[in-house]
Write a protein that holds these residues in place. Structure first.
Motif, short mmCIF file in Angstrom:
data_model
loop_
_atom_site.label_atom_id
_atom_site.label_comp_id
_atom_site.label_asym_id
_atom_site.label_seq_id
_atom_site.Cartn_x
_atom_site.Cartn_y
_atom_site.Cartn_z
N ALA A 272 0.75 -1.25 -0.01
CA ALA A 272 0.08 0.04 0.00
C ALA A 272 0.85 1.25 -0.13
O ALA A 272 0.51 2.37 -0.76
CB ALA A 272 -0.90 0.05 1.24
N TYR A 273 2.06 1.24 0.89
CA TYR A 273 2.98 2.29 0.76
C TYR A 273 3.97 2.39 -0.61
O TYR A 273 4.73 3.31 -0.49
CB TYR A 273 3.87 2.28 2.01
CG TYR A 273 3.23 2.72 3.18
CD1 TYR A 273 3.16 4.35 3.56
CD2 TYR A 273 2.18 2.18 4.01
CE1 TYR A 273 2.34 4.91 4.73
CE2 TYR A 273 1.69 2.83 5.24
CZ TYR A 273 1.67 4.00 5.58
OH TYR A 273 1.15 4.70 6.49
N ASP A 275 3.85 3.36 -3.54
CA ASP A 275 4.02 4.28 -4.47
C ASP A 275 4.38 5.88 -3.77
O ASP A 275 4.63 6.67 -4.50
CB ASP A 275 2.74 4.47 -5.16
CG ASP A 275 2.67 4.35 -6.57
OD1 ASP A 275 4.16 4.05 -7.10
OD2 ASP A 275 1.98 4.58 -7.19
N TYR A 320 -4.65 -4.41 2.22
CA TYR A 320 -3.94 -3.61 1.08
C TYR A 320 -4.94 -2.41 0.49
O TYR A 320 -4.57 -1.22 0.28
CB TYR A 320 -3.63 -4.83 0.04
CG TYR A 320 -3.21 -3.67 -1.32
CD1 TYR A 320 -1.95 -2.93 -1.39
CD2 TYR A 320 -3.79 -3.94 -2.65
CE1 TYR A 320 -1.73 -2.29 -2.43
CE2 TYR A 320 -3.63 -3.34 -3.55
CZ TYR A 320 -2.36 -2.46 -3.69
OH TYR A 320 -2.00 -1.70 -4.85
N ARG A 321 -6.32 -2.91 0.10
CA ARG A 321 -7.03 -1.91 -0.57
C ARG A 321 -7.60 -0.91 0.34
O ARG A 321 -7.57 0.38 -0.08
CB ARG A 321 -8.25 -2.78 -1.11
CG ARG A 321 -7.99 -3.75 -2.15
CD ARG A 321 -7.59 -2.99 -3.46
NE ARG A 321 -7.10 -3.93 -4.40
CZ ARG A 321 -6.75 -3.68 -5.88
NH1 ARG A 321 -6.34 -2.40 -5.90
NH2 ARG A 321 -6.62 -4.40 -6.45
N GLN A 324 -4.43 1.58 0.70
CA GLN A 324 -4.22 2.00 -0.40
C GLN A 324 -5.08 3.29 -0.67
O GLN A 324 -4.44 4.47 -1.13
CB GLN A 324 -4.42 1.13 -1.67
CG GLN A 324 -3.87 1.64 -2.72
CD GLN A 324 -3.91 0.83 -4.12
OE1 GLN A 324 -5.22 0.14 -4.16
NE2 GLN A 324 -3.14 0.68 -4.99
N ARG A 595 -2.41 10.94 -4.05
CA ARG A 595 -1.04 10.83 -3.30
C ARG A 595 -0.04 12.08 -3.96
O ARG A 595 1.03 11.87 -3.87
CB ARG A 595 -0.40 9.49 -4.05
CG ARG A 595 -1.21 8.50 -3.87
CD ARG A 595 -0.79 7.01 -4.37
NE ARG A 595 -1.78 5.92 -4.22
CZ ARG A 595 -2.61 5.90 -4.95
NH1 ARG A 595 -3.03 6.74 -6.12
NH2 ARG A 595 -3.50 4.75 -4.87
#
Length: 622
Positions: A272-273, A275, A320-321, A324, A595
């Protein structure tokens, strides 16, 4: 040597080798027993890092006098009575090994009194040998004393570290417990001196406990996560990417209230992190996962450090979702609200079943503003700009004749009548404010309601381009490219089995594969975007992920790496002179881009200096 039955003391000492690693292990087992007994206050007294003395006192329900000898007997417990109880266990302790194991390698005493008892009772155990029960004055609750740990197992005692090191392990475990149980007061003393007190109570603010355990900076930078779906609930805090760590020292995961180390969840958080985190840095988080106890096996590790999920793939994708989507809301200019979680999204079970993954709410950020009109004219940078939006007031009054050119210095837009500053209104000023100028052709200076915004224009433009490329490719899906000459790969038997079992998953990633032998695969097509990369190496990594985690983001990660390179090359370079409309268009796009607080490499794209902070620079008001 003939087969023989081991004596009970030796059995307990062998079990102690699994359960009792160091003084911190003893503290963990005894405090967890106190919590299972309903304690609301636990006192932990230590000497010499817990090697000389560990005394745990609680105000729980207590133990009946005639049950004290049974409490230090092997596999005796009040918490389970059948296999059904074991499969749905909800208490922290349940194996019945802790007390006899600890008592076999120490000078041990157990004293307790229930509310209805006239007096307390104490039982002493010396190296696993039980003494006689004796009356003792005692308040309601239980006191356990462990003296001279490993006194009768000198080989184990030699492996203990320095006093400060052993105390540090105890303090770290208590910190982890304090995060999970803000309702319980914990008091710690070492060598006769109070060292730590975690206030407890039903009304204790969770953010207050977060601050006193991990520091005020984490509490300020933490994003509240709250999401339910697929029969699970994930809540807690994740730190903004800008608050990253050199080590994994602030990563806490709890499953049904139990602190665990789980590679499946850790991998989901890392993905998840992926990016938004700078290379080599570690995220910080405190996450609580709740699900039906029958869907998780807690009886897979003697010290109960690990768990096993019935559906690890669903858990991985859910975590994860959720994270994210929370991190996607870390848009530039947004102010985190760590105490407030955004409303939840729809139940993700149907989306998971359809292969689309899980959905989650934002991580406590205010909703992205939508009231500002996006200009419509395209600049050479690919940004939407307008000549002079009315909302900007006099900021663009009388622009320079050549405002669209790359004129030197800060001349762009500054000729003619001096510019008026935008109104200092929370309702009228966007989060990143209005551009004032460029600094050294690298940074954009912008005035916002709170003070001054500084933006790294290349990093910001890079993220904007990257997210647009990802969205475009996500819309098209992962296309396959047939190989001119199909490839035969030699793999291990386990890899071949995974490829055969996960053929549909591999097809969704762009691989057309079938098993051609016990240890070989026949590859007919690969992901089109990555055809010029190393498809064989990529496929091996994907198979490894599918075997270990039940899913893989290797293809998406490789694709994203390529798109990030493309975005980097397409982003505005240093010393490129921007007009004020172009600068403001960049700021507006940052505010609506996911992001955008970090570039593709995890570097920050912007920072804010408040007026109060700048006043301190110049000693104003003193």
């Amino acid at each position: 040597m003939p087969i023989r039955q081991l004596p009970d003391i030796l059995i307990n000492q062998i079990a102690a080798g699994e359960v009792v690693e160091r003084p911190a292990s003893v503290v963990k087992e005894l405090v967890e027993n106190a919590l299972d007994a309903g304690a609301r206050r636990v006192d932990i007294d230590l000497e010499e890092g817990g090697v000389r003395l560990i005394r745990i006192r609680d105000d729980g329900l207590g133990i009946a006098a005639d049950e004290l000898p049974l409490a230090v007997s092997r596999h005796a417990t009040s918490k389970i009575a059948s296999l059904d109880d074991l499969e749905a266990v909800s208490t922290l302790g349940f194996r019945g090994e802790a007390l006899p194991s600890i008592a076999s390698v120490s000078r041990f005493s157990l004293a307790s009194r229930r509310e209805q008892d006239e007096h307390g009772t104490v039982l002493h155990v010396e190296g696993g040998k039980l003494g006689e029960l004796a009356p003792k004055p005692h308040q309601r609750g239980t006191t356990v004393e462990v003296r001279e740990l490993f006194y009768n197992v000198p080989a184990r005692r030699k492996f203990l570290r320095a006093e400060r090191t052993e105390l540090g392990h105890i303090e770290e475990w208590l910190r982890s417990l304090a995060l999970a149980r803000p309702d319980v007061e914990l008091r710690v003393s070492h060598n006769g001196r109070p060292t730590r007190r975690y206030k407890g109570g039903e009304d204790l603010d969770a953010l207050e406990r977060l601050g006193e355990t991990l520091g005020e900076e984490f509490a300020r930078q933490g994003l509240r996560v709250e999401h339910s779906g697929a029969g699970m609930r994930l809540h807690g805090w994740i730190a903004q990417p800008s608050y990253s760590r050199a080590s994994a020292d602030q990563q806490y995961v709890y499953v049904n209230g139990r602190s665990v180390r789980d590679r499946n969840i850790a991998h989901a958080v890392k993905m998840a992190y992926q990016d938004v985190l700078f290379h080599g840095r570690q995220p910080a988080y405190v996450l609580f996962l709740e699900l039906d106890p029958t869907r998780v096996d807690v009886n897979v590790h003697p010290a109960k450090h690990e768990v096993r999920f019935r559906d690890s793939r669903l858990v991985h994708d859910f975590v994860y979702r959720t994270l994210q989507d929370a991190l996607a809301e870390t848009r530039a200019g947004m102010t985190p609200q760590p105490g407030v979680a955004a409303p939840g999204a729809a139940d993700p079970a149907a989306r998971y079943a359809a292969g689309a993954g899980l959905s989650a709410p934002s991580g406590g950020y205010a909703a992205a503003p939508t009231s500002w009109q996006m200009p419509t004219r395209q600049s050479p940078l690919g940004l939407n700009v307008a000549d002079a939006p009315a909302a900007y007031g006099a900021l663009y009054a009388a622009p320079a004749a050549n405002a669209g050119a790359a004129d030197p210095g800060w001349a762009s837009g500054y000729a003619g009548t001096p510019m008026a500053m935008p109104a200092d209104s929370e309702d009228g000023v966007p989060p990143l404010g209005y551009a004032l100028a460029q600094l050294h052709g690298i940074y954009i200076l912008s005035q916002c309601t709170e003070g001054l915004i500084v933006v790294d224009m290349h990093a910001a433009h890079e993220r904007i381009g990257y997210e647009k490329l990802k969205s475009a490719h996500d819309g098209m899906g992962l296309k396959s490219q047939p190989l001119l000459v199909p490839m035969t790969m030699a793999v291990s038997e386990r890899e071949a089995e995974v490829a055969e079992r996960e053929a549909q998953t591999l097809a969704s990633l762009g691989f057309d594969i079938n098993r051609s032998g016990p240890q070989s695969l026949h590859v007919r097509s690969v992901p089109a975007l990555l055809a010029d990369a190393d498809p064989e190496g990529l496929l091996r990594d994907v198979l490894a992920d599918l075997r270990e985690h039940g899913q893989s983001r290797r293809v998406a990660a490789a694709r994203d790496e390529l798109l990030a390179t493309m975005a980097c090359h397409g982003a505005v370079r240093a010393n490129r002179r921007l007009t004020l409309p172009e600068m403001n268009a960049l700021l507006r796009e940052m505010e609506i881009t996911e992001r955008s607080g970090q570039c593709n490499h995890g570097r920050p794209t912007w920072t804010r200096f408040s007026l109060a902070e700048m006043d301190r620079w110049f000693l104003r008001g003193r």
